[in-house]
Design a protein around this motif. Structure first.
Motif, PDB file in Angstrom:
ATOM      1  N   SER A   1      10.519  -5.732  46.042  1.00 20.23           N
ATOM      2  CA  SER A   1      11.176  -6.047  44.779  1.00 20.23           C
ATOM      3  C   SER A   1      11.686  -4.800  44.062  1.00 20.23           C
ATOM      4  CB  SER A   1      10.228  -6.813  43.869  1.00 20.23           C
ATOM      5  OG  SER A   1       9.128  -6.011  43.536  1.00 20.23           O
ATOM      6  N   ASP A   2      11.074  -3.644  44.304  1.00 22.59           N
ATOM      7  CA  ASP A   2      11.507  -2.402  43.669  1.00 22.59           C
ATOM      8  C   ASP A   2      11.572  -1.297  44.729  1.00 22.59           C
ATOM      9  OD1 ASP A   2      12.182  -0.405  41.958  1.00 22.59           O
ATOM     10  OD2 ASP A   2      10.378  -0.506  40.745  1.00 22.59           O
ATOM     11  N   PRO A   3      12.716  -1.151  45.413  1.00 22.87           N
ATOM     12  CA  PRO A   3      12.816  -0.187  46.501  1.00 22.87           C
ATOM     13  C   PRO A   3      12.612   1.268  46.081  1.00 22.87           C
ATOM     14  CG  PRO A   3      14.756  -1.608  46.434  1.00 22.87           C
ATOM     15  CD  PRO A   3      13.932  -1.924  45.249  1.00 22.87           C
ATOM     16  N   LEU A   4      13.041   1.635  44.867  1.00 22.83           N
ATOM     17  CA  LEU A   4      12.878   3.017  44.417  1.00 22.83           C
ATOM     18  C   LEU A   4      11.404   3.333  44.177  1.00 22.83           C
ATOM     19  CD1 LEU A   4      14.259   5.648  43.734  1.00 22.83           C
ATOM     20  CD2 LEU A   4      14.495   4.838  41.384  1.00 22.83           C
ATOM     21  N   ALA A   5      10.670   2.412  43.583  1.00 25.39           N
ATOM     22  CA  ALA A   5       9.226   2.611  43.384  1.00 25.39           C
ATOM     23  C   ALA A   5       8.519   2.702  44.731  1.00 25.39           C
ATOM     24  CB  ALA A   5       8.646   1.474  42.553  1.00 25.39           C
ATOM     25  N   ASP A   6       8.961   1.913  45.704  1.00 21.61           N
ATOM     26  CA  ASP A   6       8.388   1.977  47.052  1.00 21.61           C
ATOM     27  C   ASP A   6       8.625   3.356  47.667  1.00 21.61           C
ATOM     28  OD1 ASP A   6       7.270   0.770  49.552  1.00 21.61           O
ATOM     29  OD2 ASP A   6       9.317   1.183  50.259  1.00 21.61           O
ATOM     30  N   MET A   7       9.826   3.906  47.497  1.00 22.11           N
ATOM     31  CA  MET A   7      10.135   5.232  48.037  1.00 22.11           C
ATOM     32  C   MET A   7       9.257   6.304  47.384  1.00 22.11           C
ATOM     33  SD  MET A   7      13.673   7.422  48.067  1.00 22.11           S
ATOM     34  CE  MET A   7      13.619   7.995  46.389  1.00 22.11           C
ATOM     35  N   LEU A   8       9.127   6.252  46.059  1.00 19.94           N
ATOM     36  CA  LEU A   8       8.303   7.237  45.360  1.00 19.94           C
ATOM     37  C   LEU A   8       6.843   7.139  45.781  1.00 19.94           C
ATOM     38  CD1 LEU A   8       9.837   6.976  41.776  1.00 19.94           C
ATOM     39  CD2 LEU A   8      10.335   8.670  43.532  1.00 19.94           C
ATOM     40  N   THR A   9       6.349   5.921  45.975  1.00 26.26           N
ATOM     41  CA  THR A   9       4.966   5.727  46.412  1.00 26.26           C
ATOM     42  C   THR A   9       4.762   6.262  47.822  1.00 26.26           C
ATOM     43  OG1 THR A   9       4.730   3.818  44.983  1.00 26.26           O
ATOM     44  CG2 THR A   9       3.164   4.013  46.792  1.00 26.26           C
ATOM     45  N   ARG A  10       5.717   6.029  48.704  1.00 24.80           N
ATOM     46  CA  ARG A  10       5.591   6.552  50.077  1.00 24.80           C
ATOM     47  C   ARG A  10       5.580   8.079  50.083  1.00 24.80           C
ATOM     48  NH1 ARG A  10       8.152   2.801  54.616  1.00 24.80           N
ATOM     49  NH2 ARG A  10       8.011   0.783  53.583  1.00 24.80           N
ATOM     50  N   ILE A  11       6.408   8.697  49.251  1.00 22.89           N
ATOM     51  CA  ILE A  11       6.419  10.162  49.167  1.00 22.89           C
ATOM     52  C   ILE A  11       5.087  10.658  48.611  1.00 22.89           C
ATOM     53  CG2 ILE A  11       7.466  12.125  47.973  1.00 22.89           C
ATOM     54  CD1 ILE A  11      10.158  10.656  48.209  1.00 22.89           C
ATOM     55  N   ARG A  12       4.600  10.027  47.551  1.00 20.06           N
ATOM     56  CA  ARG A  12       3.319  10.412  46.943  1.00 20.06           C
ATOM     57  C   ARG A  12       2.180  10.288  47.949  1.00 20.06           C
ATOM     58  NH1 ARG A  12       3.048   6.583  43.402  1.00 20.06           N
ATOM     59  NH2 ARG A  12       4.443   7.583  41.928  1.00 20.06           N
ATOM     60  N   ASN A  13       2.144   9.183  48.708  1.00 22.64           N
ATOM     61  CA  ASN A  13       1.090   8.976  49.701  1.00 22.64           C
ATOM     62  C   ASN A  13       1.195   9.976  50.851  1.00 22.64           C
ATOM     63  OD1 ASN A  13       0.118   6.862  48.196  1.00 22.64           O
ATOM     64  ND2 ASN A  13       1.077   5.278  49.445  1.00 22.64           N
ATOM     65  N   ALA A  14       2.420  10.291  51.277  1.00 25.00           N
ATOM     66  CA  ALA A  14       2.596  11.257  52.364  1.00 25.00           C
ATOM     67  C   ALA A  14       2.129  12.647  51.933  1.00 25.00           C
ATOM     68  CB  ALA A  14       4.059  11.306  52.790  1.00 25.00           C
ATOM     69  N   TYR A  15       2.404  13.025  50.686  1.00 29.40           N
ATOM     70  CA  TYR A  15       1.896  14.301  50.181  1.00 29.40           C
ATOM     71  C   TYR A  15       0.376  14.288  50.129  1.00 29.40           C
ATOM     72  CZ  TYR A  15       6.088  16.843  48.710  1.00 29.40           C
ATOM     73  OH  TYR A  15       7.245  17.561  48.688  1.00 29.40           O
TER      74      TYR A  15
ATOM     75  N   LEU B   1       5.286  12.108  40.490  1.00 30.50           N
ATOM     76  CA  LEU B   1       6.445  11.207  40.481  1.00 30.50           C
ATOM     77  C   LEU B   1       6.074  10.022  39.602  1.00 30.50           C
ATOM     78  CD1 LEU B   1       6.351  11.133  44.297  1.00 30.50           C
ATOM     79  CD2 LEU B   1       8.330  12.013  43.157  1.00 30.50           C
ATOM     80  N   ARG B   2       6.966   9.642  38.699  1.00 32.82           N
ATOM     81  CA  ARG B   2       6.668   8.480  37.874  1.00 32.82           C
ATOM     82  C   ARG B   2       7.919   7.631  37.683  1.00 32.82           C
ATOM     83  NH1 ARG B   2       5.688   8.237  31.897  1.00 32.82           N
ATOM     84  NH2 ARG B   2       3.996   9.686  31.885  1.00 32.82           N
ATOM     85  N   ARG B   3       7.824   6.361  38.023  1.00 37.25           N
ATOM     86  CA  ARG B   3       8.916   5.399  37.847  1.00 37.25           C
ATOM     87  C   ARG B   3       8.918   4.984  36.391  1.00 37.25           C
ATOM     88  NH1 ARG B   3      13.527   2.877  38.508  1.00 37.25           N
ATOM     89  NH2 ARG B   3      13.570   0.951  39.697  1.00 37.25           N
ATOM     90  N   ILE B   4      10.065   5.051  35.725  1.00 32.26           N
ATOM     91  CA  ILE B   4      10.153   4.706  34.312  1.00 32.26           C
ATOM     92  C   ILE B   4      10.768   3.312  34.135  1.00 32.26           C
ATOM     93  CG2 ILE B   4      11.074   5.384  32.063  1.00 32.26           C
ATOM     94  CD1 ILE B   4       8.945   7.285  33.251  1.00 32.26           C
ATOM     95  N   SER B   5      12.016   3.136  34.536  1.00 31.84           N
ATOM     96  CA  SER B   5      12.693   1.858  34.403  1.00 31.84           C
ATOM     97  C   SER B   5      12.302   0.976  35.581  1.00 31.84           C
ATOM     98  CB  SER B   5      14.202   2.069  34.376  1.00 31.84           C
ATOM     99  OG  SER B   5      14.875   0.873  34.136  1.00 31.84           O
ATOM    100  N   LYS B   6      11.783  -0.203  35.284  1.00 28.19           N
ATOM    101  CA  LYS B   6      11.305  -1.099  36.322  1.00 28.19           C
ATOM    102  C   LYS B   6      12.108  -2.397  36.272  1.00 28.19           C
ATOM    103  CE  LYS B   6       6.807   0.894  35.726  1.00 28.19           C
ATOM    104  NZ  LYS B   6       5.503   0.798  35.136  1.00 28.19           N
ATOM    105  N   PRO B   7      12.057  -3.211  37.311  1.00 25.30           N
ATOM    106  CA  PRO B   7      12.811  -4.473  37.285  1.00 25.30           C
ATOM    107  C   PRO B   7      12.439  -5.371  36.104  1.00 25.30           C
ATOM    108  CG  PRO B   7      12.110  -4.016  39.512  1.00 25.30           C
ATOM    109  CD  PRO B   7      11.449  -2.989  38.632  1.00 25.30           C
TER     110      PRO B   7
END
Length: 132
Positions: free
Chosen positions: A4-18, A77-83
């Motif tokens: 539902s939120d592809p940008l939040a998914d991308m940020l979470t994957r980057i955060r988890n990979a780090y 990383l922090r998502r501000i605007s959400k769906p």
């Protein structure tokens, strides 16, 4: 599976990979993600990214950047605007944080820009995320 939120998914994957000290992270491709990754590459937060075909889908492979002491180059990383709650800012409301060391990513009528560049051009837009 639909995200539902592809940008939040991308940020979470980057955060988890780090978090597990991975060098490369893969995720499904989209124009928005490519624009954000291009900004991250220009600002020096990631080393590089490339699009590759995997079966019927295009995926993005992001090469993460680490300091000399093997610490993640991105502190947060922090998502501000959400769906469910869109956040829009005008030129004068564009945030500066962490003494200017972090960036705000804004979706404007002229494309995806950093907060600094949007302020310089005198435009506002949807505040997507903070990266520091």
């Amino acid at each position: 599976m639909t995200i539902s939120d592809p940008l939040a998914d991308m940020l979470t994957r980057i955060r988890n990979a780090y978090g597990v000290r991975k060098d490369v992270v893969s995720l499904p491709s989209s124009k928005l993600k490519k624009s954000v990754l291009e900004l991250l590459k220009t600002e020096g937060y990631i080393t590089d990214y490339q699009a590759a075909q995997e079966g019927n889908w295009e995926v993005l492979r992001i090469r993460l950047r680490y300091t000399d002491k093997n610490q993640p180059y991105i502190g947060g990383l922090r998502r501000i605007s959400k769906p469910g709650l869109r956040v829009y800012v005008e030129r004068g409301e564009l945030p500066r944080f962490y003494s200017g060391r972090g960036i705000a990513i804004v979706s404007t009528s002229q494309g995806i820009l950093t907060g600094r560049e949007a302020w310089r051009r005198g435009i506002g837009g949807e505040l997507l995320c903070y990266i520091w």
